[in-house]
Design an enzyme around this catalytic site. Structure first.
Site, PDB file in Angstrom:
ATOM      1  N   ARG A   1       0.678  -1.010  -0.120  1.00 37.62           N
ATOM      2  CA  ARG A   1      -0.095   0.028  -0.017  1.00 37.62           C
ATOM      3  C   ARG A   1       0.890   1.188   0.053  1.00 37.62           C
ATOM      4  O   ARG A   1       1.968   1.331   0.584  1.00 37.62           O
ATOM      5  CB  ARG A   1      -0.889   0.151   1.215  1.00 37.62           C
TER       6      ARG A   1
ATOM      7  N   ARG B   1       2.761   4.857 -16.601  1.00 37.57           N
ATOM      8  CA  ARG B   1       3.005   4.765 -18.035  1.00 37.57           C
ATOM      9  C   ARG B   1       4.278   5.607 -18.425  1.00 37.57           C
ATOM     10  O   ARG B   1       5.182   5.050 -19.195  1.00 37.57           O
ATOM     11  CB  ARG B   1       2.015   5.155 -19.040  1.00 37.57           C
TER      12      ARG B   1
ATOM     13  N   CYS C   1      -7.213   2.787 -12.572  1.00 28.95           N
ATOM     14  CA  CYS C   1      -7.832   3.863 -11.883  1.00 28.95           C
ATOM     15  C   CYS C   1      -8.944   3.816 -11.268  1.00 28.95           C
ATOM     16  O   CYS C   1     -10.001   3.539 -12.019  1.00 28.95           O
ATOM     17  CB  CYS C   1      -7.501   5.302 -12.361  1.00 28.95           C
TER      18      CYS C   1
ATOM     19  N   ARG D   1      -4.103   6.925  -3.818  1.00 32.58           N
ATOM     20  CA  ARG D   1      -3.779   5.991  -3.155  1.00 32.58           C
ATOM     21  C   ARG D   1      -3.329   4.808  -4.146  1.00 32.58           C
ATOM     22  O   ARG D   1      -3.791   5.098  -5.065  1.00 32.58           O
ATOM     23  CB  ARG D   1      -4.837   5.165  -2.056  1.00 32.58           C
TER      24      ARG D   1
ATOM     25  N   TYR E   1       3.736   5.894   2.815  1.00 33.68           N
ATOM     26  CA  TYR E   1       2.633   7.120   3.066  1.00 33.68           C
ATOM     27  C   TYR E   1       3.578   8.357   3.010  1.00 33.68           C
ATOM     28  O   TYR E   1       4.440   8.711   3.885  1.00 33.68           O
ATOM     29  CB  TYR E   1       1.943   7.116   4.194  1.00 33.68           C
TER      30      TYR E   1
ATOM     31  N   ARG F   1      -2.171   6.540   8.144  1.00 30.76           N
ATOM     32  CA  ARG F   1      -1.466   5.171   8.682  1.00 30.76           C
ATOM     33  C   ARG F   1      -0.261   5.678   9.561  1.00 30.76           C
ATOM     34  O   ARG F   1       0.843   5.166   9.469  1.00 30.76           O
ATOM     35  CB  ARG F   1      -1.042   4.397   7.863  1.00 30.76           C
TER      36      ARG F   1
END
Length: 133
Positions: free
Chosen positions: A18, A74, A85, A100, A118, A126
């Site tokens: 993540r 890309r 997306c 995210r 993050y 988080r």
């Protein structure tokens, strides 16, 4: 028969990684720059190469619409990796202007060794993972 510790250490599994970043403004170049920064940070933190990637899912908060985050991938050369997306749920108290991502990659790292990333204001999402407590 039990595998040796060398074989266990070399085992590769699919891992989900993540990451998130917050933008200052909804402008195309800013979104692309912050997204590329996030992708690079996640890949570097986890020693993931392009060949290890299975897919990347990007989400954006409803206040972002200047560009698709996948365009940054890309532009970075991830032309053979499936990128998608989506828009986040419009929750009234959510952190604004957030991109995210969830990376799916083959990795020899155990789940506990995966580094979720993050950046910028998204560290508040988080604090348990970023040390921002």
């Amino acid at each position: 028969m039990k595998a040796s510790s060398i074989e266990e250490a070399d085992a590769v599994a699919v891992r989900a990684i993540r990451g998130a970043t917050q933008l200052e403004v909804d402008e195309r170049e800013h979104l692309l720059t912050r997204t590329a920064e996030l992708v690079n940070a996640v890949l570097e933190a986890n020693d993931v190469e392009s060949a290890d990637l299975i897919s990347i899912l990007f989400t954006v908060t409803p206040d972002l619409h200047s560009e698709f985050p996948a365009v940054a991938g890309r532009q970075m050369g991830l032309t053979d990796v499936p990128l998608m997306c989506m828009q986040e749920i419009d929750v009234p108290h959510a952190l604004p202007r957030v991109v995210r991502m969830m990376v799916h990659a083959d990795s020899p790292r155990s789940r506990e060794k995966i580094q979720h990333v993050y950046l910028h204001g998204a560290v508040s999402l988080r604090p348990d993972l970023t040390g921002a407590q």
